[in-house]
Write a protein that holds these residues in place. Structure first.
Motif, PDB file in Angstrom:
ATOM      1  N   ILE A  28     -10.721  -2.785  10.937  1.00  0.00           N
ATOM      2  CA  ILE A  28     -10.075  -2.714   9.620  1.00  0.00           C
ATOM      3  C   ILE A  28      -8.700  -2.063   9.721  1.00  0.00           C
ATOM      4  N   ALA A  29      -8.586  -1.096  10.628  1.00  0.00           N
ATOM      5  CA  ALA A  29      -7.312  -0.381  10.761  1.00  0.00           C
ATOM      6  C   ALA A  29      -6.198  -1.282  11.282  1.00  0.00           C
ATOM      7  N   ILE A  30      -6.559  -2.278  12.105  1.00  0.00           N
ATOM      8  CA  ILE A  30      -5.524  -3.149  12.692  1.00  0.00           C
ATOM      9  C   ILE A  30      -4.739  -3.890  11.615  1.00  0.00           C
ATOM     10  N   PRO A  31      -5.391  -4.662  10.707  1.00  0.00           N
ATOM     11  CA  PRO A  31      -4.600  -5.319   9.643  1.00  0.00           C
ATOM     12  C   PRO A  31      -3.945  -4.324   8.693  1.00  0.00           C
ATOM     13  N   ALA A  32      -4.573  -3.139   8.518  1.00  0.00           N
ATOM     14  CA  ALA A  32      -3.963  -2.133   7.641  1.00  0.00           C
ATOM     15  C   ALA A  32      -2.637  -1.650   8.221  1.00  0.00           C
ATOM     16  N   VAL A  33      -2.610  -1.442   9.542  1.00  0.00           N
ATOM     17  CA  VAL A  33      -1.367  -1.028  10.203  1.00  0.00           C
ATOM     18  C   VAL A  33      -0.325  -2.142  10.120  1.00  0.00           C
ATOM     19  N   ILE A  34      -0.782  -3.390  10.261  1.00  0.00           N
ATOM     20  CA  ILE A  34       0.145  -4.524  10.148  1.00  0.00           C
ATOM     21  C   ILE A  34       0.769  -4.563   8.750  1.00  0.00           C
ATOM     22  N   ILE A  35      -0.046  -4.326   7.723  1.00  0.00           N
ATOM     23  CA  ILE A  35       0.468  -4.301   6.345  1.00  0.00           C
ATOM     24  C   ILE A  35       1.538  -3.219   6.199  1.00  0.00           C
ATOM     25  N   LEU A  36       1.252  -2.047   6.728  1.00  0.00           N
ATOM     26  CA  LEU A  36       2.214  -0.951   6.649  1.00  0.00           C
ATOM     27  C   LEU A  36       3.514  -1.316   7.364  1.00  0.00           C
ATOM     28  N   GLY A  37       3.402  -1.920   8.548  1.00  0.00           N
ATOM     29  CA  GLY A  37       4.596  -2.323   9.297  1.00  0.00           C
ATOM     30  C   GLY A  37       5.414  -3.369   8.562  1.00  0.00           C
ATOM     31  N   VAL A  38       4.726  -4.324   7.923  1.00  0.00           N
ATOM     32  CA  VAL A  38       5.423  -5.369   7.167  1.00  0.00           C
ATOM     33  C   VAL A  38       6.179  -4.770   5.985  1.00  0.00           C
ATOM     34  N   LEU A  39       5.549  -3.828   5.281  1.00  0.00           N
ATOM     35  CA  LEU A  39       6.203  -3.203   4.128  1.00  0.00           C
ATOM     36  C   LEU A  39       7.415  -2.373   4.554  1.00  0.00           C
ATOM     37  N   LEU A  40       7.285  -1.672   5.689  1.00  0.00           N
ATOM     38  CA  LEU A  40       8.425  -0.908   6.203  1.00  0.00           C
ATOM     39  C   LEU A  40       9.557  -1.843   6.621  1.00  0.00           C
ATOM     40  N   ALA A  41       9.201  -2.963   7.263  1.00  0.00           N
ATOM     41  CA  ALA A  41      10.214  -3.942   7.670  1.00  0.00           C
ATOM     42  C   ALA A  41      10.904  -4.557   6.453  1.00  0.00           C
ATOM     43  N   LEU A  42      10.133  -4.794   5.384  1.00  0.00           N
ATOM     44  CA  LEU A  42      10.709  -5.334   4.148  1.00  0.00           C
ATOM     45  C   LEU A  42      11.692  -4.345   3.546  1.00  0.00           C
ATOM     46  N   PHE A  43      11.314  -3.065   3.522  1.00  0.00           N
ATOM     47  CA  PHE A  43      12.206  -2.038   2.996  1.00  0.00           C
ATOM     48  C   PHE A  43      13.513  -1.990   3.788  1.00  0.00           C
TER      49      PHE A  43
END
Length: 216
Positions: A184-199
């Protein structure tokens, strides 16, 4: 010093720092142990010089000349010629706008062809008018970045929900809890990375610094 530290200290994005390196304006050393770029006070000083010149609108080629041994005075004299030409172009734009402001007619009644012909004649004489078409693409960049981020986030969130659902429906056949948490943590980390990249992407679009640099 790492590039993140240089970015924070000088106020130039990592993307632009890389761009200036590609243009030969900056040559940081390589760390012999890991091969990473190693920035020092000398590179920080050079980047501040570049930032100053770029804020004054000095082209990269002119900065390159100064770095090669040309004086600041010679560079500014050449740059002033460009600024004075731009000033004359701006004055012509102001005059044309002033001539249009008294026209009490709707846009569909305006003889745009005649005005464009007049502007083309002025351009042949050396004038340069502002072209806002490139700025029209900014909303498209925003939409593209946001849509990709939302799609990736939705997919990863759906993956998390699916795994949790599978775990609750049949706990006996589910992976051990520690492994489940890792999955579960793997996609959660991906989500966080995507949001940071978007910012970060939105900040770059707002600044437009890299695009401005590439115009030279």
């Amino acid at each position: 010093m790492k590039i993140n530290e240089v970015e924070a200290q000088v106020g130039i994005t990592k993307k632009n720092i890389r761009f200036y390196e590609e243009q030969g304006l900056l040559s940081p050393r390589r760390n012999s142990e890991n091969g990473y770029r190693d920035y020092g006070e000398a590179e920080v000083t050079v980047l501040r010089q570049i930032k100053l010149m770029r804020k004054l609108g000095v082209p990269l080629e002119e900065i390159r000349r100064m770095q090669a041994g040309g004086t600041v005075g010679d560079g500014m004299r050449r740059h002033l010629v460009t600024l004075e030409r731009d000033q004359r172009s701006l004055e012509q734009s102001i005059q044309l706008c002033q001539s249009l402001k008294d026209r009490e007619e709707r846009l569909e009644a305006l003889d745009a062809a005649a005005l464009l012909e007049e502007m083309e004649h002025l351009e042949q004489m050396g004038a340069t008018f502002q072209d806002k078409q490139k700025q029209d693409l900014k909303p498209v960049r925003y939409v593209g970045a946001v849509v990709m981020a939302l799609l990736t986030t939705a997919f990863m969130a759906a993956t998390i929900v699916l795994m949790i659902w599978a775990f609750t429906v049949d706990p006996a056949d589910a992976p051990p809890l520690p492994l489940m948490l890792v999955l579960i943590a793997i996609p959660a980390v991906i989500i966080l990375g995507v949001l940071l990249a978007l910012f970060q992407r939105i900040r770059e679009i707002q600044k437009g610094e890299a695009d401005d640099a590439k115009n030279y």
